[in-house]
Design a protein around this motif. Structure first.
Motif, mmCIF file in Angstrom:
data_model
loop_
_atom_site.group_PDB
_atom_site.id
_atom_site.type_symbol
_atom_site.label_atom_id
_atom_site.label_comp_id
_atom_site.label_asym_id
_atom_site.label_seq_id
_atom_site.Cartn_x
_atom_site.Cartn_y
_atom_site.Cartn_z
ATOM 1 N N THR A 176 3.700 -19.645 14.692
ATOM 2 C CA THR A 176 3.799 -18.897 13.442
ATOM 3 C C THR A 176 3.192 -19.676 12.280
ATOM 4 O O THR A 176 3.293 -19.254 11.134
ATOM 5 N N SER A 177 2.558 -20.803 12.587
ATOM 6 C CA SER A 177 1.875 -21.561 11.549
ATOM 7 C C SER A 177 0.705 -20.739 11.020
ATOM 8 O O SER A 177 -0.186 -20.342 11.774
ATOM 9 N N GLY A 178 0.726 -20.448 9.748
ATOM 10 C CA GLY A 178 -0.319 -19.647 9.135
ATOM 11 C C GLY A 178 -0.224 -18.171 9.475
ATOM 12 O O GLY A 178 -1.196 -17.427 9.285
ATOM 13 N N ALA A 179 0.936 -17.729 9.971
ATOM 14 C CA ALA A 179 1.098 -16.319 10.337
ATOM 15 C C ALA A 179 1.372 -15.462 9.110
ATOM 16 O O ALA A 179 1.896 -15.933 8.092
ATOM 17 N N HIS A 180 1.017 -14.196 9.218
ATOM 18 C CA HIS A 180 1.220 -13.209 8.160
ATOM 19 C C HIS A 180 2.040 -12.058 8.737
ATOM 20 O O HIS A 180 2.296 -11.995 9.941
ATOM 21 N N CYS A 181 2.416 -11.152 7.859
ATOM 22 C CA CYS A 181 3.321 -10.098 8.304
ATOM 23 C C CYS A 181 2.993 -8.778 7.607
ATOM 24 O O CYS A 181 2.777 -8.740 6.393
ATOM 25 N N TYR A 182 2.953 -7.715 8.400
ATOM 26 C CA TYR A 182 2.762 -6.357 7.878
ATOM 27 C C TYR A 182 4.021 -5.559 8.180
ATOM 28 O O TYR A 182 4.555 -5.593 9.303
ATOM 29 N N VAL A 183 4.495 -4.817 7.184
ATOM 30 C CA VAL A 183 5.698 -3.991 7.350
ATOM 31 C C VAL A 183 5.387 -2.581 6.869
ATOM 32 O O VAL A 183 4.921 -2.381 5.748
ATOM 33 N N SER A 184 5.627 -1.610 7.727
ATOM 34 C CA SER A 184 5.541 -0.211 7.288
ATOM 35 C C SER A 184 6.948 0.272 6.968
ATOM 36 O O SER A 184 7.929 -0.166 7.582
ATOM 37 N N TRP A 185 7.040 1.194 6.007
ATOM 38 C CA TRP A 185 8.344 1.592 5.473
ATOM 39 C C TRP A 185 8.521 3.108 5.537
ATOM 40 O O TRP A 185 7.563 3.868 5.439
ATOM 41 N N ARG A 186 9.760 3.509 5.679
ATOM 42 C CA ARG A 186 10.134 4.913 5.540
ATOM 43 C C ARG A 186 11.577 4.975 5.040
ATOM 44 O O ARG A 186 12.466 4.373 5.645
ATOM 45 N N ASP A 187 11.765 5.664 3.934
ATOM 46 C CA ASP A 187 13.106 5.793 3.332
ATOM 47 C C ASP A 187 13.756 4.436 3.112
ATOM 48 O O ASP A 187 14.964 4.253 3.322
ATOM 49 N N GLY A 188 12.951 3.453 2.695
ATOM 50 C CA GLY A 188 13.493 2.143 2.346
ATOM 51 C C GLY A 188 13.740 1.217 3.509
ATOM 52 O O GLY A 188 14.228 0.102 3.317
ATOM 53 N N LEU A 189 13.428 1.648 4.737
ATOM 54 C CA LEU A 189 13.658 0.810 5.911
ATOM 55 C C LEU A 189 12.345 0.570 6.655
ATOM 56 O O LEU A 189 11.479 1.446 6.698
ATOM 57 N N PRO A 190 12.193 -0.608 7.258
ATOM 58 C CA PRO A 190 10.992 -0.856 8.068
ATOM 59 C C PRO A 190 10.945 0.068 9.282
ATOM 60 O O PRO A 190 11.966 0.302 9.938
ATOM 61 N N THR A 191 9.771 0.599 9.567
ATOM 62 C CA THR A 191 9.587 1.398 10.788
ATOM 63 C C THR A 191 8.761 0.639 11.820
ATOM 64 O O THR A 191 8.896 0.898 13.018
ATOM 65 N N HIS A 192 7.911 -0.264 11.360
ATOM 66 C CA HIS A 192 7.191 -1.171 12.252
ATOM 67 C C HIS A 192 6.945 -2.479 11.521
ATOM 68 O O HIS A 192 6.771 -2.493 10.296
ATOM 69 N N ILE A 193 6.957 -3.559 12.273
ATOM 70 C CA ILE A 193 6.637 -4.875 11.729
ATOM 71 C C ILE A 193 5.659 -5.540 12.680
ATOM 72 O O ILE A 193 5.937 -5.684 13.872
ATOM 73 N N GLY A 218 0.835 -1.186 0.000
ATOM 74 C CA GLY A 218 0.000 0.000 0.000
ATOM 75 C C GLY A 218 0.869 1.234 0.000
ATOM 76 O O GLY A 218 2.074 1.177 -0.261
ATOM 77 N N LEU A 219 0.272 2.378 0.326
ATOM 78 C CA LEU A 219 1.001 3.643 0.307
ATOM 79 C C LEU A 219 2.130 3.652 1.321
ATOM 80 O O LEU A 219 3.230 4.131 1.033
ATOM 81 N N TYR A 220 1.880 3.122 2.521
ATOM 82 C CA TYR A 220 2.886 3.147 3.577
ATOM 83 C C TYR A 220 3.352 1.765 4.028
ATOM 84 O O TYR A 220 4.374 1.643 4.692
ATOM 85 N N GLY A 221 2.591 0.721 3.699
ATOM 86 C CA GLY A 221 2.912 -0.587 4.245
ATOM 87 C C GLY A 221 2.810 -1.708 3.245
ATOM 88 O O GLY A 221 2.216 -1.563 2.174
ATOM 89 N N SER A 222 3.423 -2.836 3.624
ATOM 90 C CA SER A 222 3.392 -4.046 2.814
ATOM 91 C C SER A 222 2.800 -5.173 3.635
ATOM 92 O O SER A 222 2.994 -5.244 4.847
ATOM 93 N N CYS A 223 2.095 -6.081 2.965
ATOM 94 C CA CYS A 223 1.500 -7.231 3.643
ATOM 95 C C CYS A 223 2.007 -8.500 2.978
ATOM 96 O O CYS A 223 1.898 -8.654 1.753
ATOM 97 N N TYR A 224 2.596 -9.377 3.775
ATOM 98 C CA TYR A 224 3.089 -10.661 3.289
ATOM 99 C C TYR A 224 2.170 -11.743 3.830
ATOM 100 O O TYR A 224 2.106 -11.977 5.042
ATOM 101 N N LEU A 225 1.434 -12.397 2.953
ATOM 102 C CA LEU A 225 0.445 -13.384 3.365
ATOM 103 C C LEU A 225 1.055 -14.776 3.445
ATOM 104 O O LEU A 225 1.761 -15.208 2.526
ATOM 105 N N ASN A 226 0.785 -15.449 4.559
ATOM 106 C CA ASN A 226 1.243 -16.821 4.776
ATOM 107 C C ASN A 226 2.757 -16.971 4.697
ATOM 108 O O ASN A 226 3.269 -18.025 4.317
#
Length: 358
Positions: free
Chosen positions: A50-67, A12-20
């Motif tokens: 972490t079985s079936g876990a997903h991950c959201y990452v927000s980014w700023r200047d190419g680096l994660p700011t929250h996971i 998205g505009l600020y974040g990425s979602c990694y499914l499964n």
């Protein structure tokens, strides 16, 4: 760093979602961002699932700011991260992203979070959930000692001198990760369990999980007398932060204050090793304050898609409210545990718990 390409990856505009999936960069970045046990990949893998876990990452200047690592439980998105601070703007971005992407969820739950909400556009419930005692460590061991109260300084000095005089061969040992052998871990856990049993509760530590965690990120200390452990601590290290898992000490050395000596000398060693924070865990025990620990409180947070969805999940809202009241009652009893009524309640609880564990 940029998001790893994946057919399951959505940005998205600020974040990425990694499914499964939990991408390879997530483990090191969780440590860099939070330096906390309860938002680390080893903790998720060993103490959560972490079985079936997903991950959201927000980014700023190419680096994660929250996971945020999360799972779905029915119509709830449950974030596994705990004991972290997140500002309102970041929470708003994450919430909008998730509600837009996953139409089946009615609410998002954080188990233990530090945040201040003023203008979030979604209905929320927020109650006190967990606490720990944290020491912000100075640059030298001498400065740490000087930061303690005069009475505490005098007490630990007296105990240290007394025990060295009584046991000339006494020594402290510190070990990291793979250098911590199973015999050490078993002995410290056994001493801890014996101390818990002395308070009326028959409890067993999860030896397999604690040993696995210690091999990955462990730090252990022990006071040795005649080569045997008189007191010991099992802790975990993430970046410059250290987290006490358990403390055990041999009751035969009670009059020497071996537990206090072990905690004090371990914290000094952590300072020498460049530690910036030491977390002593929950429970309102006086030694944690005496050793410089400050109370750090976290809230459970539930964010609902709308007021109508909150009403449709009234069992969730009511359950959270009741849990909050029970936690508040427990906190009150712990703070007044020396009162006769509080002791009666705890003795009854330990008796019931012990019977259930048999």
């Amino acid at each position: 760093m940029s998001p790893i390409s994946s057919p399951k990856h959505e940005r998205g505009l600020y974040g990425s979602c990694y499914l499964n999936e939990i991408p390879a960069f997530v483990g090191p970045e969780l440590t860099r961002l939070y330096e906390t046990l309860h938002s680390s990949l080893p903790f998720f893998e060993l103490f959560r699932s972490t079985s079936g876990a997903h991950c959201y990452v927000s980014w700023r200047d190419g680096l994660p700011t929250h996971i945020f690592v999360f799972v779905f439980r029915d119509n709830c998105l449950e974030v596994l991260n705990e004991m972290i601070a997140v500002d309102e703007q970041e929470l708003a971005r994450f919430t909008r992203f998730m509600f837009a992407r996953f139409g089946q969820i009615d609410l998002i739950r954080f188990k233990a979070l530090k945040t201040q909400l003023r203008e979030l556009e979604f209905p929320v419930q927020q109650y006190a959930a967990k606490h720990t005692y944290c020491i912000a460590l100075p640059g030298t061991a001498e400065a740490y000692t000087a930061s303690l109260g005069a009475a505490t300084r005098g007490s630990v000095k007296h105990k240290w001198n007394r025990v060295r005089k009584a046991f000339p061969d006494l020594r402290m040992e510190f070990r990291n990760g793979s250098d911590i052998d199973d015999a050490w871990l078993d002995e410290i856990m056994q001493l801890s369990e014996e101390g818990i049993a002395a308070r009326g509760l028959n409890m067993r530590h999860d030896r397999e999980k604690i040993s696995a965690m210690a091999r990955r990120c462990g730090f252990a200390s022990a006071v040795l007398v005649d080569g045997r452990i008189a007191a010991g601590i099992i802790a975990y290290q993430f970046g410059s932060s250290y987290f006490f898992e358990l403390l055990g000490y041999d009751k035969r050395f009670c009059k020497y204050g071996m537990g206090t000596i072990c905690v004090y000398q371990t914290i000094r060693e952590i300072v020498v090793r460049g530690g910036s924070r030491c977390y002593l865990g929950g429970g309102h025990f006086e030694y944690k304050r005496h050793m410089g620990g400050k109370l750090l409180c976290m809230d459970e947070l539930k964010i609902y898609r709308s007021h109508s969805r909150m009403l449709a999940n009234l069992h969730q809202a009511a359950g959270m409210f009741l849990d909050a009241r029970v936690r508040a009652a427990k906190e009150f009893l712990h703070r007044h545990r020396h009162h006769a009524l509080a002791r009666l309640v705890f003795e009854g609880f330990y008796l019931i718990k012990s019977r259930n564990l048999k």
